[in-house]
Design an enzyme around this catalytic site. Structure first.
Site, PDB file in Angstrom:
ATOM      1  N   GLY A  11       0.834  -1.205   0.000  1.00 19.23           N
ATOM      2  CA  GLY A  11       0.000   0.000   0.000  1.00 19.23           C
ATOM      3  C   GLY A  11       0.863   1.247   0.000  1.00 19.23           C
ATOM      4  NE  ARG A  72      -2.389  -4.156  -0.980  1.00 17.31           N
ATOM      5  CZ  ARG A  72      -1.911  -3.572   0.127  1.00 17.31           C
ATOM      6  NH1 ARG A  72      -0.840  -4.045   0.707  1.00 17.31           N
ATOM      7  NH2 ARG A  72      -2.521  -2.517   0.636  1.00 17.31           N
ATOM      8  CG  ASP A 103       3.618  -7.097   8.004  1.00 14.41           C
ATOM      9  OD1 ASP A 103       3.035  -6.630   6.998  1.00 14.41           O
ATOM     10  OD2 ASP A 103       3.002  -7.662   8.931  1.00 14.41           O
ATOM     11  CB  THR A 126       2.246   0.561   6.281  1.00 15.23           C
ATOM     12  OG1 THR A 126       0.861   0.348   6.597  1.00 15.23           O
ATOM     13  CG2 THR A 126       3.052   0.166   7.509  1.00 15.23           C
ATOM     14  CG  ASP A 128      -2.475  -0.396   8.279  1.00  9.87           C
ATOM     15  OD1 ASP A 128      -3.096   0.591   7.843  1.00  9.87           O
ATOM     16  OD2 ASP A 128      -2.687  -1.567   7.887  1.00  9.87           O
ATOM     17  CG  ASP A 130       0.638  -2.842  10.432  1.00 13.56           C
ATOM     18  OD1 ASP A 130       1.497  -2.210   9.780  1.00 13.56           O
ATOM     19  OD2 ASP A 130      -0.157  -3.643   9.903  1.00 13.56           O
ATOM     20  NE  ARG A 172      -4.447  -5.968   5.080  1.00  7.53           N
ATOM     21  CZ  ARG A 172      -3.293  -5.656   4.502  1.00  7.53           C
ATOM     22  NH1 ARG A 172      -2.173  -6.075   5.024  1.00  7.53           N
ATOM     23  NH2 ARG A 172      -3.256  -4.943   3.408  1.00  7.53           N
TER      24      ARG A 172
HETATM   25  O1  F6P Z   1      -1.681  -0.010   3.407  1.00  7.01           O
HETATM   26  C1  F6P Z   1      -2.370  -0.544   4.481  1.00  7.01           C
HETATM   27  C2  F6P Z   1      -3.823  -0.599   4.152  1.00  7.01           C
HETATM   28  O2  F6P Z   1      -4.277   0.693   3.870  1.00  7.01           O
HETATM   29  C3  F6P Z   1      -4.668  -1.242   5.233  1.00  7.01           C
HETATM   30  O3  F6P Z   1      -5.035  -0.351   6.237  1.00  7.01           O
HETATM   31  C4  F6P Z   1      -5.832  -1.774   4.446  1.00  7.01           C
HETATM   32  O4  F6P Z   1      -6.369  -2.902   5.073  1.00  7.01           O
HETATM   33  C5  F6P Z   1      -5.219  -2.152   3.128  1.00  7.01           C
HETATM   34  O5  F6P Z   1      -4.041  -1.387   3.010  1.00  7.01           O
HETATM   35  C6  F6P Z   1      -6.099  -1.928   1.928  1.00  7.01           C
HETATM   36  O6  F6P Z   1      -5.430  -2.414   0.825  1.00  7.01           O
HETATM   37  P1  F6P Z   1      -5.865  -2.199  -0.684  1.00  7.01           P
HETATM   38  O7  F6P Z   1      -5.523  -0.793  -1.046  1.00  7.01           O
HETATM   39  O8  F6P Z   1      -5.055  -3.178  -1.432  1.00  7.01           O
HETATM   40  O9  F6P Z   1      -7.335  -2.432  -0.745  1.00  7.01           O
END
Ligand code: F6P
Length: 324
Positions: A11, A72, A103, A126, A128, A130, A172
């Protein structure tokens, strides 16, 4: 001239562009040729790699997201694609790689280093917050600013129409964004995976607030309990007795122009990452704790579950249980 590449993975996070700018400038200052890997590990596999120049980073500092793209990558989990990726770097004599990511990205980086001996340094990035081993990950401050703006705006309409709003933040599995946002926006209640909650015990406390004259509620919940979001909204309408709306903030939290703090942290993280690689520190993550930068082994960072700091949990617990 030694060559060094940078890749954004997973992300996007606001602060990645300031990091790219510092990367190009600091690499050149250290007599290295900087390279960009476009579109994350996917671009590494597909050879979307190009030399970076000053002109590529001019005027990007104030932009959210990442101008070199991210991804990703499922393929990077497979050895044959990692081999392809390593060949793409080696044919350009690139033996150092900076990875901005979370991570999952660091797990990929760890395996990549062990298999192909391309020196890697991770920068936690990130929204998050986390990642094990670091109190701060790039992008968090900007995301919190976006959330603050959204909550402040929702409060205006909640107060005008005497409603409760359930506002869901990202994260998440991690309640950090929700906890900090709740504490700093004057929310009446915050629900996160880290702190057990019992809606039935909370009901009389919210009802009492209504009786005492409160006419709207701001309730922050974290993505980690998203499975309960509808039930929480129904509980507010039916059991607490207030008209309720649900608002999932979603991806707006990942955008926005980087805050001053994220610009500064980007500058500092990248400086430490390049220093690590130039000093032969081959497989680490730059971590930030107690106003100090340090390096941790990427395997430890990538495989140890992150926890929200105990002090924040302690401070926020009354807001999550409405018990003092
Ligand atoms: O980058 C982290 C995050 O924003 C999380 O908080 C969330 O669950 C996820 O990415 C969403 O991912 P995507 O943009 O692939 O839907």
């Amino acid at each position: 001239m030694r060559s060094i590449a940078i890749v954004c993975s997973g992300g996007d996070a606001s602060g990645m562009n300031p990091a790219l700018k510092r990367f190009v400038e600091y690499a050149i200052a250290n007599a290295c040729t900087p390279y960009f890997v476009y579109d994350g590990y996917e671009g590494l596999i597909d050879d979307r790699i190009g030399e970076a120049h000053y002109r590529d980073v001019s005027g990007i500092l104030n932009k959210g997201g990442t101008v070199i793209g991210s991804s990703r990558s499922e393929r990077f989990m497979l050895p044959k694609y990692r081999t392809q990726a390593a060949l793409n770097l080696k044919k350009r004599h690139i033996h150092m790689l900076v990875v901005l990511g979370g991570d999952g990205s660091f797990r990929g980086m760890d395996t990549f280093y062990k298999e192909h001996r391309i020196a890697c340094c991770g920068i936690p990035a990130t929204i998050d917050n986390d990642i094990f081993g670091t109190a701060y990950t790039l992008g968090v401050d900007t995301a919190l600013g976006m959330i603050r703006t959204a909550i402040d705006a929702i409060r205006d309409t909640a107060a005008s129409l005497n409603r409760a709003f359930v506002i869901e933040t990202m994260g998440r599995e991690c309640g950090y964004l929700a906890l900090v946002s709740a504490l700093t926006s004057g929310a009446e209640l915050c629900l996160v995976p880290e702190i057990p909650y019992d809606l039935q015990r909370i009901t009389p406390r919210l009802k009492q607030q209504l009786q005492e004259g409160r006419h709207y509620f701001i309730i922050i919940i974290s993505e980690g309990i998203a499975h309960d979001r509808e039930a929480i909204a129904t509980w507010l309408s039916n059991d607490v007795g207030i008209e309720t709306r649900l608002n999932v903030l979603g991806h707006l939290q990942r955008g926005g122009n980087p805050s001053v703090y994220d610009r500064l942290m980007a500058y500092r993280f990248v400086t430490y990452a390049i220093d690590a690689l130039l000093n032969g520190n081959n497989n680490s993550v730059v971590c930030y704790n107690d106003h100090t930068f340090s390096y941790r082994n990427v395997h430890d960072v990538a495989t140890t579950p992150a926890t929200v700091e105990a002090e924040l949990l302690r401070l926020a617990t009354p807001l999550c249980t409405l018990e003092h």
